[in-house]
Design an enzyme around this catalytic site. Sequence first.
Site, PDB file in Angstrom:
ATOM      1  N   GLU A  89      32.122  48.644  36.976  1.00  0.00           N
ATOM      2  CA  GLU A  89      33.050  49.432  36.166  1.00  0.00           C
ATOM      3  C   GLU A  89      33.253  48.822  34.785  1.00  0.00           C
ATOM      4  O   GLU A  89      33.173  47.604  34.615  1.00  0.00           O
ATOM      5  CB  GLU A  89      34.407  49.550  36.882  1.00  0.00           C
TER       6      GLU A  89
ATOM      7  N   CYS B 279      39.828  34.831  43.858  1.00  0.00           N
ATOM      8  CA  CYS B 279      41.266  34.795  43.565  1.00  0.00           C
ATOM      9  C   CYS B 279      41.977  35.838  44.436  1.00  0.00           C
ATOM     10  O   CYS B 279      41.602  37.012  44.428  1.00  0.00           O
ATOM     11  CB  CYS B 279      41.520  35.067  42.085  1.00  0.00           C
TER      12      CYS B 279
ATOM     13  N   ASN C 160      49.288  43.587  38.320  1.00  0.00           N
ATOM     14  CA  ASN C 160      48.923  44.956  38.668  1.00  0.00           C
ATOM     15  C   ASN C 160      48.695  45.050  40.171  1.00  0.00           C
ATOM     16  O   ASN C 160      48.015  44.200  40.746  1.00  0.00           O
ATOM     17  CB  ASN C 160      47.655  45.368  37.910  1.00  0.00           C
TER      18      ASN C 160
ATOM     19  N   CYS D  26      43.937  44.980  34.670  1.00  0.00           N
ATOM     20  CA  CYS D  26      43.490  43.643  35.053  1.00  0.00           C
ATOM     21  C   CYS D  26      43.618  43.427  36.554  1.00  0.00           C
ATOM     22  O   CYS D  26      44.676  43.667  37.131  1.00  0.00           O
ATOM     23  CB  CYS D  26      44.347  42.584  34.349  1.00  0.00           C
TER      24      CYS D  26
END
Length: 369
Positions: free
Chosen positions: A108, A132, A319, A362
């Site tokens: 993407e 992460c 997010n 993000c």
Amino acid sequence: MSASLPLVFDAPRRGMPPRHLADLSADERRAAVTELGEKPFRARQLAHHYFGRLNADVESMTDIPAGSRAKLGADLLPTLLTPVRNLDTDEGTTRKTLWRAHDGTLLESVLMRYPDRATVCISSQAGCGMACPFCATGQGGLQRNLSTAEIVDQVRSAAAMMRDGEVPGGPGRLSNVVFMGMGEPLANYKRVINAVHRICDPAPEGLGLSQRSVTVSTVGLVPAIRRMTAEDLHVTLAVSLHTPDDELRDTLVPVNNRWKVEEVLQAARGYADHTGRRVSIEYALIRDINDQPWRADLLGKLLHKHLGQFVHVNLIPLNPTPGSKWDASPKPVEREFVRRVREAGVPCTVRDTRGQEIAAACGQLAAEE
């Protein structure tokens, strides 16, 4: 809060695409064209179309003889990325594109238009091996590295979208490129550095953007930061720090088990000293995890000590990602965090989060059909 996925630095070798004009330097392009039995100047013609006119359709290049077009197109301008779909939000000014590579790999990129600039956030890998736990890309694992040309083609496509007025606001110019999409850019080091050159070399050798308008992000691969320092580039280095203390960072950013916070900041200072460029520190603020006042104080203290005037903190409200138990800090906590970091003499701003509704912000890129 354990990191369940292993760190992966070496991507599988499978699936790399055929060679493309954008993989090659100007000399290599001339050699490739000559190998195909064509005159060397054809290389510059192809580059003029691809980089200068943002055109990847060889059949429309009528200044090249029809007999040569098919041969040159097949060998030097194969289709690398096919758009699967575009998702728009922010009244059309944020567009996420899902791409399918030649081997079916999905990735993407996100184009964001602001009143004064247009930025494309591009991927350097399909997936990510840095594991992460708060990032959808990291939780999906690493499929493979992207080629130089696959990286560059995301930028060419975004520049063409802007030129053709496909984003509200009329025709415009792509002004910024951030390597903050899928993947750890410095784990795909050579191809990313080559891509920076193609993005920044003047047309027709490249897309002609300023190095100062390009940002390369990393979770803190210290040897690669040092290596990039020696490249004599003037791109912005962004370090995804997310917490100033090793104890928590070992979990939030598992690569910290290999290179600790102070080592990362020392390497970043080396880059800043060499380039004169401010380092951007990325910090995703997570409720009750890394948003405590003492962490703000420690962050300010460490950054002031190691980076002095060569630093700026980008605070990113976390997010949401599917299945994650974490969410963004409340606004009063966020404001206090900013105040404390600034009190230490370190510039700190909250990033304007774009694309959350379409999982384009993000940490949300998962490349799902």
